[in-house]
Write an enzyme that holds these catalytic residues in place. Structure first.
Site, PDB file in Angstrom:
ATOM      1  CB  CYS A 173      -0.933  -0.004   1.203  1.00  5.49           C
ATOM      2  SG  CYS A 173      -2.174  -1.319   1.129  1.00  5.49           S
ATOM      3  CB  THR A 174       4.194   2.055   1.387  1.00  5.80           C
ATOM      4  OG1 THR A 174       3.822   1.894   2.763  1.00  5.80           O
ATOM      5  CG2 THR A 174       5.209   3.182   1.271  1.00  5.80           C
TER       6      THR A 174
END
Length: 212
Positions: free
Chosen positions: A45-46
């Protein structure tokens, strides 16, 4: 009950990294990409949030806003955003909902009943200016989402809303499009598509993409 295509996207008020969000009011007349994340400081997700930030001009060009959601609190979001900006060489300038009470996750059916209570399904909702859900994409935690594909879907939806066309497999903006089978009057076809069309089969007619 899960949301279906064509349903009105549920309204809500929730905290975010940019203050309280009243969803329908915040969305206004824009398209919205609402996408969920299991938790802050997760590696896949980063990278997704960093890449989304880099596409900011592309979303704006399409009249689209981006809204992320994670079940962690605002303070955690701010720390995570700093990490994203540093590691992904990006500037996250869109809000991340702090859905600590799972209100949004529940409304949008983002938590699988057999999973951990803080593990949201990694789903994308594409919502039009009428607040209707127009497309959904769901990914496993191990597979990063393709945000170029999300832009492509928005392009297709916006084009096919304006013209009686559909977009074929692997279509990209500028490629030929399909005349919808329900359009059969040749005079109307000639008026709508003055550059003509190519009939591969009676039901499969290709024409140059109209101007968006």
């Amino acid at each position: 009950m899960s949301l279906r295509l064509g349903d009105i996207a549920p309204d809500f008020t929730q905290q975010s990294s940019q203050g309280d969000i009243r969803f329908h009011e915040w969305a206004g007349e824009h398209w919205v990409v609402l996408f969920s994340h299991p938790a802050d400081f997760t590696p896949v997700c980063t990278t997704e949030l960093g890449y989304t930030a880099k596409l900011g001009a592309e979303f704006a060009k399409r009249g689209a806003k981006v809204l992320a959601v994670s079940v962690d609190p605002v303070e955690s979001h701010h720390k995570w955003i700093a990490d994203i900006n540093e590691t992904q060489n990006a500037t996250v300038d869109f809000p991340i909902l702090a859905d600590a009470d799972r209100k949004v996750a529940t409304l949008y059916d983002m938590i699988h009943p057999e999973s951990l209570a803080n593990l949201t399904v990694r789903t994308v909702f594409i919502i039009d200016p009428a607040k209707r859900v127009r497309a959904t994409l769901t990914y496993p935690a191990s597979t990063g989402r393709n945000f170029d594909e999300i832009l492509r879907v928005i392009d297709s939806l916006q084009l096919t809303d304006r013209y009686k066309v559909a977009t074929p497999a692997n279509w990209r903006d500028g490629d030929d499009v399909v005349i919808v089978p329900s359009l059969t009057d040749e005079a109307e076809i000639a008026e709508r598509f003055p550059r003509g069309y190519r009939a591969i089969r009676p039901y499969l007619r290709l024409t140059a993409q109209p101007n968006r």
